[in-house]
Design an enzyme around this catalytic site. Sequence first.
Site, PDB file in Angstrom:
ATOM      1  N   ALA A   1      33.451  35.704  40.664  1.00 39.28           N
ATOM      2  CA  ALA A   1      33.823  35.943  42.330  1.00 39.28           C
ATOM      3  C   ALA A   1      32.716  36.826  42.796  1.00 39.28           C
ATOM      4  O   ALA A   1      31.924  37.600  42.010  1.00 39.28           O
ATOM      5  CB  ALA A   1      35.083  36.399  42.503  1.00 39.28           C
TER       6      ALA A   1
ATOM      7  N   GLY B   1      30.076  24.759  40.005  1.00 40.05           N
ATOM      8  CA  GLY B   1      30.961  25.168  39.134  1.00 40.05           C
ATOM      9  C   GLY B   1      31.823  23.750  38.890  1.00 40.05           C
ATOM     10  O   GLY B   1      32.373  23.725  37.811  1.00 40.05           O
TER      11      GLY B   1
ATOM     12  N   GLY C   1      38.587  34.016  40.746  1.00 35.99           N
ATOM     13  CA  GLY C   1      38.453  33.679  42.133  1.00 35.99           C
ATOM     14  C   GLY C   1      39.644  33.354  42.939  1.00 35.99           C
ATOM     15  O   GLY C   1      40.653  34.067  42.425  1.00 35.99           O
TER      16      GLY C   1
ATOM     17  N   GLU D   1      41.737  33.925  36.374  1.00 32.89           N
ATOM     18  CA  GLU D   1      41.826  35.183  36.819  1.00 32.89           C
ATOM     19  C   GLU D   1      41.910  34.875  38.396  1.00 32.89           C
ATOM     20  O   GLU D   1      40.822  34.872  39.133  1.00 32.89           O
ATOM     21  CB  GLU D   1      40.898  36.119  36.481  1.00 32.89           C
ATOM     22  CG  GLU D   1      40.966  36.366  34.926  1.00 32.89           C
ATOM     23  CD  GLU D   1      41.787  37.063  34.670  1.00 32.89           C
ATOM     24  OE1 GLU D   1      42.900  37.681  35.393  1.00 32.89           O
ATOM     25  OE2 GLU D   1      42.134  37.305  33.353  1.00 32.89           O
ATOM     26  N   LEU D   2      42.999  34.647  39.183  1.00 34.29           N
ATOM     27  CA  LEU D   2      43.080  34.540  40.781  1.00 34.29           C
ATOM     28  C   LEU D   2      43.677  35.449  41.386  1.00 34.29           C
ATOM     29  O   LEU D   2      43.629  36.659  40.957  1.00 34.29           O
ATOM     30  CB  LEU D   2      43.701  33.115  40.778  1.00 34.29           C
ATOM     31  CG  LEU D   2      43.246  32.090  39.592  1.00 34.29           C
ATOM     32  CD1 LEU D   2      44.075  30.837  39.799  1.00 34.29           C
ATOM     33  CD2 LEU D   2      41.839  31.675  39.761  1.00 34.29           C
TER      34      LEU D   2
ATOM     35  N   CYS E   1      40.666  42.247  43.710  1.00 26.48           N
ATOM     36  CA  CYS E   1      41.828  41.445  43.536  1.00 26.48           C
ATOM     37  C   CYS E   1      43.051  42.021  42.973  1.00 26.48           C
ATOM     38  O   CYS E   1      44.393  41.852  43.306  1.00 26.48           O
ATOM     39  CB  CYS E   1      41.491  40.742  41.913  1.00 26.48           C
ATOM     40  SG  CYS E   1      41.105  41.431  40.722  1.00 26.48           S
TER      41      CYS E   1
ATOM     42  N   GLU F   1      47.401  36.342  50.480  1.00 24.47           N
ATOM     43  CA  GLU F   1      46.404  37.584  50.189  1.00 24.47           C
ATOM     44  C   GLU F   1      45.396  37.670  51.168  1.00 24.47           C
ATOM     45  O   GLU F   1      44.666  36.464  51.305  1.00 24.47           O
ATOM     46  CB  GLU F   1      45.684  37.396  48.671  1.00 24.47           C
ATOM     47  CG  GLU F   1      44.647  38.423  48.316  1.00 24.47           C
ATOM     48  CD  GLU F   1      43.665  37.845  47.375  1.00 24.47           C
ATOM     49  OE1 GLU F   1      43.416  36.286  47.075  1.00 24.47           O
ATOM     50  OE2 GLU F   1      43.401  38.541  46.213  1.00 24.47           O
TER      51      GLU F   1
HETATM   52  P1  NAD Z   1      36.226  31.880  45.657  1.00 31.68           P
HETATM   53  O1  NAD Z   1      37.339  31.291  45.013  1.00 31.68           O
HETATM   54  O2  NAD Z   1      35.565  31.582  46.795  1.00 31.68           O
HETATM   55  O3  NAD Z   1      34.935  31.736  44.480  1.00 31.68           O
HETATM   56  C1  NAD Z   1      34.939  32.176  43.133  1.00 31.68           C
HETATM   57  C2  NAD Z   1      34.198  31.264  42.355  1.00 31.68           C
HETATM   58  O4  NAD Z   1      34.307  29.987  42.131  1.00 31.68           O
HETATM   59  C3  NAD Z   1      32.513  31.124  42.878  1.00 31.68           C
HETATM   60  O5  NAD Z   1      31.484  31.502  41.944  1.00 31.68           O
HETATM   61  C4  NAD Z   1      32.643  29.682  43.628  1.00 31.68           C
HETATM   62  O6  NAD Z   1      31.312  29.154  43.963  1.00 31.68           O
HETATM   63  C5  NAD Z   1      33.354  28.999  42.637  1.00 31.68           C
HETATM   64  N1  NAD Z   1      34.119  27.790  42.947  1.00 31.68           N
HETATM   65  C6  NAD Z   1      34.654  27.641  44.341  1.00 31.68           C
HETATM   66  N2  NAD Z   1      35.213  26.323  44.421  1.00 31.68           N
HETATM   67  C7  NAD Z   1      35.030  25.878  43.045  1.00 31.68           C
HETATM   68  C8  NAD Z   1      35.452  24.613  42.602  1.00 31.68           C
HETATM   69  N3  NAD Z   1      36.267  23.629  43.258  1.00 31.68           N
HETATM   70  N4  NAD Z   1      35.067  24.158  41.374  1.00 31.68           N
HETATM   71  C9  NAD Z   1      34.231  25.076  40.684  1.00 31.68           C
HETATM   72  N5  NAD Z   1      34.018  26.296  41.153  1.00 31.68           N
HETATM   73  C10 NAD Z   1      34.310  26.880  42.345  1.00 31.68           C
HETATM   74  O7  NAD Z   1      36.607  33.518  45.426  1.00 31.68           O
HETATM   75  P2  NAD Z   1      35.622  34.634  46.085  1.00 31.68           P
HETATM   76  O8  NAD Z   1      35.780  34.704  47.589  1.00 31.68           O
HETATM   77  O9  NAD Z   1      34.464  35.077  45.386  1.00 31.68           O
HETATM   78  O10 NAD Z   1      36.422  35.879  45.305  1.00 31.68           O
HETATM   79  C11 NAD Z   1      37.716  36.350  45.945  1.00 31.68           C
HETATM   80  C12 NAD Z   1      38.913  35.954  45.216  1.00 31.68           C
HETATM   81  O11 NAD Z   1      38.843  36.162  43.826  1.00 31.68           O
HETATM   82  C13 NAD Z   1      40.222  36.749  45.783  1.00 31.68           C
HETATM   83  O12 NAD Z   1      41.254  35.848  45.597  1.00 31.68           O
HETATM   84  C14 NAD Z   1      40.716  37.711  44.388  1.00 31.68           C
HETATM   85  O13 NAD Z   1      41.735  38.126  44.454  1.00 31.68           O
HETATM   86  C15 NAD Z   1      39.938  36.584  43.233  1.00 31.68           C
HETATM   87  N6  NAD Z   1      39.670  37.725  42.074  1.00 31.68           N
HETATM   88  C16 NAD Z   1      40.674  37.773  40.927  1.00 31.68           C
HETATM   89  C17 NAD Z   1      40.498  38.503  39.884  1.00 31.68           C
HETATM   90  C18 NAD Z   1      41.455  38.641  38.971  1.00 31.68           C
HETATM   91  O14 NAD Z   1      40.923  39.179  37.732  1.00 31.68           O
HETATM   92  N7  NAD Z   1      42.588  38.081  39.007  1.00 31.68           N
HETATM   93  C19 NAD Z   1      39.137  39.394  39.971  1.00 31.68           C
HETATM   94  C20 NAD Z   1      38.361  39.225  41.075  1.00 31.68           C
HETATM   95  C21 NAD Z   1      38.626  38.255  42.117  1.00 31.68           C
END
Ligand code: NAD
Length: 517
Positions: free
Chosen positions: A166, A231, A247, A269-270, A303, A403
Amino acid sequence: MKANTVDFGIKDALAQLEIRPVNEGSSTGAINFSNGEIMESYSPVDGQIISSVKSTSRADYEEVITVATEAFKSWRTIPAPQRGEIVRQFAEKLREKKEALGKLVSYEMGKSYQEGLGEVQEMIDICDFAVGLSRQLHGLTMHSERPGHRMYEQYHPLGVVGIISAFNFPVAVWSWNAALAWVCGDVCIWKPSEKTPLCGVACQNIAAEVFKANNLPEGISCLVNGDYKVGEFMSKDTRIPLISATGSTRMGKIVAQEVAARLGKSLLELGGNNAIIVTPDADIKMTVIGAVFGAVGTAGQRCTSTRRLIIHESIYNTVKEALVDAYKQLRIGNPLDEKNHVGPLIDIDAVEMYRKALHEVVEEGGTMLVEGGVLSGEGLESGCYVKPAIAEAKPHYRIVQHETFAPILYVLKYSGGVENAIAIQNNVVQGLSSAIMTNNLREAELFLSVAGSDCGIANVNIGTSGAEIGGAFGGEKETGGGRESGSDAWKIYMRRQTNTINYTKDLPLAQGIKFDL
Ligand code: NAD
């Protein structure tokens, strides 16, 4: 690039990290086969283009996976402690480049320079952890039920580990995965967020230098660039036994299904919706510090950011007033300037989500305690700077259950015993981080008990954000259930094999079965 950002040393940092300035072509990073479309990386700090990166096409991706698969064949045969030595050297390089990388993290993602440095320190810490781990990848020895037999288990590497990360932790999350995966004998393909591709290039350059200096194959660390489509190449690829994806929950649900459909492993890790419970026995000063840092740190884009404060009615007004006072002291502005507490949101879309959430909480019946708003003026031209806001709300509001990745704190009131606060806390779909502020042992222990917090992280007298690398990090429910970083999180990067050796001249069968021929 504007003069003010150059003054913060960005130009020198980019040069040290071998990132080309925007007018000198795309930065691809070492060991990168990307030849696809150009992606530009904008800084939320000043809205300027920092540089561009070429994305990874399907054909490029095939080259990457071939190189990685080939590299695995030799890397897996190198003894784990020697792999640890390579990770040690990588940590040394990170120490040398800590300031430059910390600055790039701050400029490309928008978090404060201090937090950027903190993120690089986390990378160094996980490497140090992984070095020790490289001598401790042990399995158990069991007593065989058959005479003259020895039984034990051992862990072998999986192969190619796919890391999807992310924007908000643009370098640390990769290293949490990569440092462990490398000592375990795996090779990695990393797809950083399309919002922070230069951080990926910078890390890749540092790793590549170490592998090259040790005459090791380039495919041990691979970088692919692009959006969700890249991805998807990874999540659908049967040549990648483990996908570690960090993410949003929305992304995690898609990735989980794609990986499960091919019976691969996923580490997810969402999103979180983290709460601090404040009981009548709380230390108010500590509570305010923990809550403010948790809610506004990284502009609410962790997160583990604190999104809900569940306060007992007897101290509700006192905590509320202290919070409002504390928010008056917050300085918002260029995160590279150390006097500022709060930097920008990642982009205009994030600002829009913030605006919508503020609108929605009021629509649902909430009251603003600290008004939000988008800032403009000198130094704020990117349009991504927003005011941290506080709203009084009810636990069941749709927006409170959701969130929003922005500095919005919802204060919620509870009455009666702490079990009521715990019920409010647990009554959301996410399960990442949680905390209780109390000096009452019974309350603290109940919160940590089986009847307490249902989150992956539960803290007493600490806020929700800022975890140490030594513990396993992750959360339950829609946070995805994955664990990475410390403790025994390394096991997900390996396959377990049970071995039984017969050193007799007979072939006794297990369970006493007779099979006379
Ligand atoms: P996002 O879900 O938009 O993107 C994260 C990653 O996933 C990016 O690299 C994106 O290109 C990829 N991606 C998106 N759709 C995909 C798919 N269909 N297939 C494969 N890859 C795909 O998230 P973001 O806006 O970059 O980050 C914020 C989010 O991440 C928040 O919800 C936050 O809570 C979460 N986060 C969680 C943790 C944890 O450890 N739990 C840590 C950091 C961030």
